[in-house]
Write a protein that holds these residues in place. Structure first.
Motif, PDB file in Angstrom:
ATOM      1  N   LEU A  95      61.287  12.322 -10.616  1.00  0.00           N
ATOM      2  CA  LEU A  95      62.495  11.820 -11.288  1.00  0.00           C
ATOM      3  C   LEU A  95      62.793  10.385 -10.853  1.00  0.00           C
ATOM      4  O   LEU A  95      63.002   9.501 -11.693  1.00  0.00           O
ATOM      5  CB  LEU A  95      63.693  12.720 -10.969  1.00  0.00           C
ATOM      6  CG  LEU A  95      65.058  12.218 -11.468  1.00  0.00           C
ATOM      7  CD1 LEU A  95      65.100  12.184 -12.994  1.00  0.00           C
ATOM      8  CD2 LEU A  95      66.189  13.075 -10.915  1.00  0.00           C
ATOM      9  N   PHE A  96      62.791  10.163  -9.550  1.00  0.00           N
ATOM     10  CA  PHE A  96      63.163   8.847  -9.024  1.00  0.00           C
ATOM     11  C   PHE A  96      62.086   7.789  -9.269  1.00  0.00           C
ATOM     12  O   PHE A  96      62.341   6.593  -9.074  1.00  0.00           O
ATOM     13  CB  PHE A  96      63.485   8.947  -7.530  1.00  0.00           C
ATOM     14  CG  PHE A  96      64.644   9.859  -7.228  1.00  0.00           C
ATOM     15  CD1 PHE A  96      65.714   9.953  -8.106  1.00  0.00           C
ATOM     16  CD2 PHE A  96      64.657  10.640  -6.078  1.00  0.00           C
ATOM     17  CE1 PHE A  96      66.791  10.796  -7.839  1.00  0.00           C
ATOM     18  CE2 PHE A  96      65.733  11.486  -5.803  1.00  0.00           C
ATOM     19  CZ  PHE A  96      66.798  11.568  -6.690  1.00  0.00           C
ATOM     20  N   VAL A 130      71.090  11.051 -13.491  1.00  0.00           N
ATOM     21  CA  VAL A 130      70.361  10.665 -14.704  1.00  0.00           C
ATOM     22  C   VAL A 130      70.865   9.301 -15.181  1.00  0.00           C
ATOM     23  O   VAL A 130      70.079   8.434 -15.570  1.00  0.00           O
ATOM     24  CB  VAL A 130      70.520  11.723 -15.820  1.00  0.00           C
ATOM     25  CG1 VAL A 130      69.977  11.189 -17.151  1.00  0.00           C
ATOM     26  CG2 VAL A 130      69.776  13.003 -15.451  1.00  0.00           C
ATOM     27  N   VAL A 131      72.185   9.083 -15.121  1.00  0.00           N
ATOM     28  CA  VAL A 131      72.747   7.779 -15.502  1.00  0.00           C
ATOM     29  C   VAL A 131      72.174   6.689 -14.601  1.00  0.00           C
ATOM     30  O   VAL A 131      71.764   5.617 -15.076  1.00  0.00           O
ATOM     31  CB  VAL A 131      74.294   7.788 -15.408  1.00  0.00           C
ATOM     32  CG1 VAL A 131      74.852   6.383 -15.649  1.00  0.00           C
ATOM     33  CG2 VAL A 131      74.887   8.768 -16.408  1.00  0.00           C
ATOM     34  N   ALA A 135      69.631   3.407 -15.665  1.00  0.00           N
ATOM     35  CA  ALA A 135      69.834   2.003 -15.273  1.00  0.00           C
ATOM     36  C   ALA A 135      68.634   1.456 -14.497  1.00  0.00           C
ATOM     37  O   ALA A 135      68.240   0.300 -14.670  1.00  0.00           O
ATOM     38  CB  ALA A 135      71.103   1.881 -14.439  1.00  0.00           C
ATOM     39  N   CYS A 136      68.036   2.291 -13.663  1.00  0.00           N
ATOM     40  CA  CYS A 136      66.898   1.833 -12.849  1.00  0.00           C
ATOM     41  C   CYS A 136      65.619   1.676 -13.665  1.00  0.00           C
ATOM     42  O   CYS A 136      64.812   0.786 -13.385  1.00  0.00           O
ATOM     43  CB  CYS A 136      66.633   2.836 -11.722  1.00  0.00           C
ATOM     44  SG  CYS A 136      67.901   2.861 -10.440  1.00  0.00           S
ATOM     45  N   LEU A 147      75.377  -0.826 -17.835  1.00  0.00           N
ATOM     46  CA  LEU A 147      75.487   0.431 -17.097  1.00  0.00           C
ATOM     47  C   LEU A 147      75.917   0.185 -15.657  1.00  0.00           C
ATOM     48  O   LEU A 147      76.695   0.959 -15.086  1.00  0.00           O
ATOM     49  CB  LEU A 147      74.156   1.185 -17.120  1.00  0.00           C
ATOM     50  CG  LEU A 147      73.736   1.794 -18.462  1.00  0.00           C
ATOM     51  CD1 LEU A 147      72.330   2.381 -18.360  1.00  0.00           C
ATOM     52  CD2 LEU A 147      74.715   2.864 -18.921  1.00  0.00           C
ATOM     53  N   LEU A 148      75.425  -0.909 -15.071  1.00  0.00           N
ATOM     54  CA  LEU A 148      75.776  -1.216 -13.684  1.00  0.00           C
ATOM     55  C   LEU A 148      77.200  -1.738 -13.546  1.00  0.00           C
ATOM     56  O   LEU A 148      77.775  -1.718 -12.453  1.00  0.00           O
ATOM     57  CB  LEU A 148      74.780  -2.237 -13.105  1.00  0.00           C
ATOM     58  CG  LEU A 148      73.351  -1.723 -12.917  1.00  0.00           C
ATOM     59  CD1 LEU A 148      72.427  -2.847 -12.470  1.00  0.00           C
ATOM     60  CD2 LEU A 148      73.311  -0.563 -11.923  1.00  0.00           C
ATOM     61  N   GLN A 149      77.784  -2.185 -14.651  1.00  0.00           N
ATOM     62  CA  GLN A 149      79.175  -2.653 -14.635  1.00  0.00           C
ATOM     63  C   GLN A 149      80.167  -1.490 -14.638  1.00  0.00           C
ATOM     64  O   GLN A 149      81.313  -1.647 -14.224  1.00  0.00           O
ATOM     65  CB  GLN A 149      79.443  -3.544 -15.849  1.00  0.00           C
ATOM     66  CG  GLN A 149      78.766  -4.901 -15.782  1.00  0.00           C
ATOM     67  CD  GLN A 149      78.863  -5.652 -17.101  1.00  0.00           C
ATOM     68  OE1 GLN A 149      79.553  -5.223 -18.015  1.00  0.00           O
ATOM     69  NE2 GLN A 149      78.171  -6.776 -17.189  1.00  0.00           N
ATOM     70  N   GLU A 150      79.690  -0.332 -15.113  1.00  0.00           N
ATOM     71  CA  GLU A 150      80.568   0.827 -15.247  1.00  0.00           C
ATOM     72  C   GLU A 150      80.478   1.713 -14.006  1.00  0.00           C
ATOM     73  O   GLU A 150      79.401   1.944 -13.474  1.00  0.00           O
ATOM     74  CB  GLU A 150      80.187   1.648 -16.484  1.00  0.00           C
ATOM     75  CG  GLU A 150      80.187   0.861 -17.789  1.00  0.00           C
ATOM     76  CD  GLU A 150      81.593   0.524 -18.265  1.00  0.00           C
ATOM     77  OE1 GLU A 150      82.544   1.181 -17.819  1.00  0.00           O
ATOM     78  OE2 GLU A 150      81.721  -0.401 -19.085  1.00  0.00           O
ATOM     79  N   ASP A 151      81.608   2.241 -13.580  1.00  0.00           N
ATOM     80  CA  ASP A 151      81.637   3.134 -12.418  1.00  0.00           C
ATOM     81  C   ASP A 151      81.956   4.552 -12.891  1.00  0.00           C
ATOM     82  O   ASP A 151      82.857   4.760 -13.702  1.00  0.00           O
ATOM     83  CB  ASP A 151      82.691   2.662 -11.417  1.00  0.00           C
ATOM     84  CG  ASP A 151      82.573   3.396 -10.097  1.00  0.00           C
ATOM     85  OD1 ASP A 151      81.460   3.810  -9.748  1.00  0.00           O
ATOM     86  OD2 ASP A 151      83.606   3.559  -9.411  1.00  0.00           O
TER      87      ASP A 151
END
Length: 199
Positions: A95-96, A130-131, A135-136, A147-151
């Motif tokens: 997964l990672f 998964v989110v 992003a990764c 996506l990285l702007q959202e928490d």
């Protein structure tokens, strides 16, 4: 087989076929209301719809007498047969390590992440991880930045955000192409007019 499901395919990627077939069978049990039936009837349904090859595999299992008429231990035996013993660390590693392929659509990339995450025993962390992995691993840098702007972005919202950004990009490219085409046509018209009036 009318009213049921087709037998399990033992060709090609058997582990993947098993996961898909198992999901279809579990859905069939609910739809047909066989979950209300005796456990032995459920097991009989499983062995019937697996087909001849599946039944041959079943005959090799060493099960306690009581377990032969219980669906859960029987399904677990088939699970171990087709996928081997679970290795959670390895499934999490996969997964990672997942990245979007060059020719892979974003939809398929996200679907693959979700399928892989389901094997990782992540419990309540599954959707949020998964989110993170979207992003990764996603190729589109604009999507990654958003996506990285959202928490604490819920998975369904993250997927919708991916669709919106990618759709907007496609529309922008189409509009840019139309504009460039229109400009070219205008220049051609002007050259024709100049040629006519200069003659």
């Amino acid at each position: 087989m009318s009213g049921g499901i087709s037998p399990l395919s033992l060709a090609g990627n058997v582990a993947e076929h098993w996961r898909t077939w198992r999901g279809r069978f579990e859905n069939y049990l609910i739809a047909s209301e066989f979950l209300k039936e005796d456990k032995s009837v459920q097991c009989a349904q499983l062995l019937h719809y697996m087909g001849e090859d599946g039944f041959k595999i079943y005959s090799t299992f060493k099960l306690e007498t009581d377990d032969r008429n219980k669906l859960k231990p029987l399904m677990q035996k088939f699970q171990e047969h087709f996928e081997g013993k679970e290795n959670t660390n390895y499934e999490r590693y996969k997964l990672f390590s997942t990245k979007q392929g060059e020719a892979q659509s974003t939809e398929q990339f996200i679907t693959d992440l979700q399928k892989q995450a389901a094997k990782c025993k992540l419990d309540t962390l599954q959707d949020s991880l998964v989110v993170t992995m979207i992003a990764c691993g996603i190729k589109n840098n604009n999507v990654r930045e958003r996506l990285l702007q959202e928490d604490n972005l819920p998975l369904d919202k993250a997927i919708e955000l991916c669709r919106i950004i990618e759709t907007s990009k496609v529309r922008s490219e189409v509009m840019s192409g139309v504009t460039n085409g229109a400009t070219l046509q205008n220049e051609e018209v002007l050259s024709v007019y100049k040629a006519l009036f200069s003659s």
